[in-house]
Design a protein around this motif. Structure first.
Motif, mmCIF file in Angstrom:
data_model
loop_
_atom_site.group_PDB
_atom_site.id
_atom_site.type_symbol
_atom_site.label_atom_id
_atom_site.label_comp_id
_atom_site.label_asym_id
_atom_site.label_seq_id
_atom_site.Cartn_x
_atom_site.Cartn_y
_atom_site.Cartn_z
ATOM 1 N N LEU A 213 0.847 -1.196 0.000
ATOM 2 C CA LEU A 213 0.000 0.000 0.000
ATOM 3 C C LEU A 213 0.878 1.239 0.000
ATOM 4 O O LEU A 213 1.598 1.496 0.962
ATOM 5 C CB LEU A 213 -0.923 -0.008 1.218
ATOM 6 C CG LEU A 213 -1.841 -1.232 1.359
ATOM 7 C CD1 LEU A 213 -2.699 -1.100 2.608
ATOM 8 C CD2 LEU A 213 -2.699 -1.420 0.123
ATOM 9 N N GLY A 214 0.815 2.000 -1.080
ATOM 10 C CA GLY A 214 1.621 3.191 -1.214
ATOM 11 C C GLY A 214 0.931 4.439 -0.696
ATOM 12 O O GLY A 214 -0.058 4.383 0.049
ATOM 13 N N ALA A 215 1.440 5.578 -1.143
ATOM 14 C CA ALA A 215 0.948 6.857 -0.640
ATOM 15 C C ALA A 215 -0.466 7.167 -1.109
ATOM 16 O O ALA A 215 -1.175 7.959 -0.481
ATOM 17 C CB ALA A 215 1.891 7.974 -1.071
ATOM 18 N N PHE A 216 -0.900 6.562 -2.230
ATOM 19 C CA PHE A 216 -2.204 6.895 -2.788
ATOM 20 C C PHE A 216 -3.280 5.865 -2.457
ATOM 21 O O PHE A 216 -4.418 6.021 -2.879
ATOM 22 C CB PHE A 216 -2.089 7.036 -4.315
ATOM 23 C CG PHE A 216 -1.138 8.114 -4.746
ATOM 24 C CD1 PHE A 216 -1.523 9.445 -4.705
ATOM 25 C CD2 PHE A 216 0.143 7.807 -5.162
ATOM 26 C CE1 PHE A 216 -0.651 10.445 -5.081
ATOM 27 C CE2 PHE A 216 1.028 8.801 -5.553
ATOM 28 C CZ PHE A 216 0.635 10.122 -5.510
ATOM 29 N N ASP A 217 -2.946 4.850 -1.709
ATOM 30 C CA ASP A 217 -3.934 3.848 -1.295
ATOM 31 C C ASP A 217 -4.554 4.252 0.035
ATOM 32 O O ASP A 217 -4.507 3.518 1.031
ATOM 33 C CB ASP A 217 -3.280 2.472 -1.190
ATOM 34 C CG ASP A 217 -2.782 1.963 -2.522
ATOM 35 O OD1 ASP A 217 -3.498 2.149 -3.526
ATOM 36 O OD2 ASP A 217 -1.674 1.400 -2.573
ATOM 37 N N LEU A 218 -5.161 5.427 0.060
ATOM 38 C CA LEU A 218 -5.669 5.967 1.322
ATOM 39 C C LEU A 218 -6.874 5.194 1.838
ATOM 40 O O LEU A 218 -7.072 5.089 3.052
ATOM 41 C CB LEU A 218 -6.037 7.445 1.140
ATOM 42 C CG LEU A 218 -4.867 8.400 0.883
ATOM 43 C CD1 LEU A 218 -5.377 9.817 0.686
ATOM 44 C CD2 LEU A 218 -3.871 8.346 2.026
ATOM 45 N N SER A 219 -7.687 4.663 0.937
ATOM 46 C CA SER A 219 -8.856 3.908 1.392
ATOM 47 C C SER A 219 -8.432 2.638 2.116
ATOM 48 O O SER A 219 -9.019 2.276 3.152
ATOM 49 C CB SER A 219 -9.755 3.576 0.209
ATOM 50 O OG SER A 219 -9.047 2.842 -0.775
ATOM 51 N N TYR A 220 -7.405 1.963 1.606
ATOM 52 C CA TYR A 220 -6.923 0.761 2.284
ATOM 53 C C TYR A 220 -6.170 1.117 3.566
ATOM 54 O O TYR A 220 -6.236 0.370 4.556
ATOM 55 C CB TYR A 220 -6.017 -0.038 1.351
ATOM 56 C CG TYR A 220 -6.769 -0.690 0.211
ATOM 57 C CD1 TYR A 220 -7.582 -1.796 0.431
ATOM 58 C CD2 TYR A 220 -6.676 -0.187 -1.084
ATOM 59 C CE1 TYR A 220 -8.272 -2.392 -0.608
ATOM 60 C CE2 TYR A 220 -7.364 -0.781 -2.135
ATOM 61 C CZ TYR A 220 -8.168 -1.886 -1.893
ATOM 62 O OH TYR A 220 -8.858 -2.465 -2.922
ATOM 63 N N LYS A 221 -5.450 2.226 3.569
ATOM 64 C CA LYS A 221 -4.789 2.655 4.797
ATOM 65 C C LYS A 221 -5.810 3.031 5.869
ATOM 66 O O LYS A 221 -5.556 2.850 7.071
ATOM 67 C CB LYS A 221 -3.865 3.835 4.516
ATOM 68 C CG LYS A 221 -2.583 3.449 3.798
ATOM 69 C CD LYS A 221 -1.610 4.607 3.748
ATOM 70 C CE LYS A 221 -0.275 4.171 3.136
ATOM 71 N NZ LYS A 221 0.709 5.268 3.123
ATOM 72 N N PHE A 222 -6.959 3.537 5.437
ATOM 73 C CA PHE A 222 -8.023 3.813 6.405
ATOM 74 C C PHE A 222 -8.487 2.528 7.075
ATOM 75 O O PHE A 222 -8.717 2.489 8.296
ATOM 76 C CB PHE A 222 -9.195 4.496 5.714
ATOM 77 C CG PHE A 222 -10.443 4.544 6.546
ATOM 78 C CD1 PHE A 222 -10.560 5.442 7.589
ATOM 79 C CD2 PHE A 222 -11.495 3.670 6.294
ATOM 80 C CE1 PHE A 222 -11.715 5.481 8.371
ATOM 81 C CE2 PHE A 222 -12.644 3.699 7.061
ATOM 82 C CZ PHE A 222 -12.747 4.602 8.099
ATOM 83 N N VAL A 223 -8.613 1.455 6.298
ATOM 84 C CA VAL A 223 -9.012 0.168 6.875
ATOM 85 C C VAL A 223 -7.967 -0.314 7.870
ATOM 86 O O VAL A 223 -8.296 -0.824 8.952
ATOM 87 C CB VAL A 223 -9.233 -0.867 5.756
ATOM 88 C CG1 VAL A 223 -9.517 -2.242 6.350
ATOM 89 C CG2 VAL A 223 -10.380 -0.445 4.855
ATOM 90 N N VAL A 224 -6.687 -0.147 7.530
ATOM 91 C CA VAL A 224 -5.611 -0.574 8.432
ATOM 92 C C VAL A 224 -5.670 0.207 9.745
ATOM 93 O O VAL A 224 -5.615 -0.381 10.837
ATOM 94 C CB VAL A 224 -4.244 -0.401 7.744
ATOM 95 C CG1 VAL A 224 -3.116 -0.666 8.733
ATOM 96 C CG2 VAL A 224 -4.115 -1.333 6.550
ATOM 97 N N SER A 225 -5.790 1.526 9.647
ATOM 98 C CA SER A 225 -5.852 2.346 10.868
ATOM 99 C C SER A 225 -7.105 2.028 11.679
ATOM 100 O O SER A 225 -7.060 1.976 12.922
ATOM 101 C CB SER A 225 -5.833 3.835 10.496
ATOM 102 O OG SER A 225 -4.665 4.166 9.782
#
Length: 437
Positions: A213-225
């Motif tokens: 997950l890179g800098a532009f995968d914000l939707s997936y980073k939201f799931v992680v957080s």
């Protein structure tokens, strides 16, 4: 005793499962909305969502939720006023940067990192393992910081934690080679960047999910957080209902009485600092992955903001703290800017609303302390304690009740004597007036 009598009422049971179910349902709904459904809206709808509720703000809100839950363990559960909680956030962020970057180029160590960086120098450990490492490292520092505060209370405790909260961020700011005799530990004011992306492992086989997950995968980073926040909520609630949680509540309400009842104060306090520090370390790793590095931007105002989230949301209530964190971070990150822009466009003014954020938060805090000290969604026990009258008021009410009861007893026991005394007093008064005249 009948077991049915010990069960909570249906309304309370429904409320106890309603919040967890709502939180669990909100995560996939928001993910699918931003990932797939947002593009189906018209241009004005997309513009409104992107301006008022951007995905970057939602990710930051999740980070602050993790921090608020961690501080709630220390302040809301154990009653230990901590003004330096930002130190654990900073430690977790830099641990994430050390373990997921090329910063230490003299070392080449890889453990479960994404395949795209297998040949890079430095330390590259999987994001999921770094969460455990940062949590354990911050727990150790929580015990170290909590050790000197075991004999302190109230203001003195706040001052000591404030000192640690100022020392540790300054150590990261001045941890470059110019201050450490040629050894570069934190890269000073430049910070450490970039950090490795988040590896998805087996989930990368699913359609649309990248191996990293890179800098532009914000939707997936939201799931992680959000998953990290859900883990913190689960642990916090489980400990709250256990023996350790009850020990924390006893210390919060009366430390002397808790010690007389056999509560191990040293163990309980150090456990509170350690658990809160674990959450702060995990949130720090998620923050480093979100912003792409570790930078020395941790200040005392961050600790005050987290404490404000806990107090306004409701100390001791996890769900109230979550609401407070979401609301305050949204206002601070996006709300003031958008509300100020709308106000200026409508009235033709040029007021910089974001620059008045602490003034607005201060006014809100004063109003809350005056009219709702227990917070927006308080814990039932905290609400009862804060709403009961002060000791002097109770004594005055008790004296009035005793006086009223004594008067009623006198009237019930000798009504004839009371009437006779009143009659004689009246006749005597009339005679006196006549004699005087």
């Amino acid at each position: 005793m009948n077991r049915a009598a010990l069960r909570p009422p249906p309304g309370r049971r429904l409320a106890s499962i309603g919040w967890p179910l709502g939180f669990a349902a909100a995560i996939p709904l928001l993910f699918f909305f931003y990932r797939y459904w947002l593009t189906d809206l018209n241009n004005s709808g997309q513009r409104f969502i992107n301006d008022w509720f951007p995905l970057t703000t939602l990710n930051l809100c999740m980070i602050w939720v993790i921090m608020a839950i961690g501080l709630n363990v220390v302040v809301g559960y154990a009653g230990l006023l901590d003004l330096g909680y930002v130190a654990f956030w900073a430690i977790g962020t830099y641990v994430g940067a050390w373990c997921m970057s090329t910063f230490f180029a003299q070392v080449k160590f890889h453990l479960g990192d994404p395949t795209i960086i297998n040949k890079a120098v430095g330390i590259h450990i999987s994001f999921w393992l770094v969460l455990v490492i940062a949590g354990a490292f911050c727990a150790l520092w929580g015990v170290i910081i909590g050790g000197p505060t075991l004999r302190l209370r109230s203001d003195y405790l706040a001052l000591v934690t404030l000192g640690f909260g100022e020392i540790i961020p300054q150590a990261f700011t001045n941890g470059d080679q110019d201050h450490l005799n040629g050894f570069n530990l934190t890269n000073g004011t430049k910070g450490i960047n970039p950090v490795d992306p988040i590896g998805t492992g087996l989930f990368s086989k699913l359609k649309g999910i990248n191996p990293a997950l890179g800098a532009f995968d914000l939707s997936y980073k939201f799931v992680v957080s959000a998953l990290i926040a859900a883990f913190c909520v689960f642990v916090s609630l489980r400990i709250r209902r256990g023996r350790l949680g009850r020990a924390w509540l006893a210390i919060r309400e009366d430390q002397l009485a808790a010690s007389m009842m056999g509560v191990p104060l040293v163990k309980a306090k150090l456990s509170a600092y350690a658990v809160g520090a674990v959450f702060g370390g995990m949130g720090g790793v998620a923050y480093a992955s979100l912003v792409g590095g570790a930078f020395p931007n941790f200040t005392f105002s961050n600790s005050i903001t987290i404490l404000l989230m806990v107090v306004l949301g409701g100390m001791g209530n996890v769900w109230g703290v979550i609401i407070g964190a979401l609301l305050i971070e949204w206002i601070n990150q996006t709300g003031l800017k958008q509300i100020g822009g709308t106000f200026n466009d409508h009235f033709g003014t040029h007021i910089d609303f974001p620059s008045y954020n602490f003034l607005i938060f201060g006014i809100i805090l004063v109003l809350m302390m005056l009219f709702r000290r227990e917070g927006m969604l308080p814990e039932s026990r905290t609400r009862q304690i804060l709403r009961e009258p002060a000791r002097t008021e109770l004594e005055a009410v008790g004296a009035d009740i005793e006086a009223a009861e004594s008067d009623i007893e006198i009237i019930e026991e000798s009504p004839d004597e009371l009437v006779a005394s009143e009659t004689s007093g009246t006749s005597g008064g009339s005679g006196t007036e006549g004699g005087t005249s």
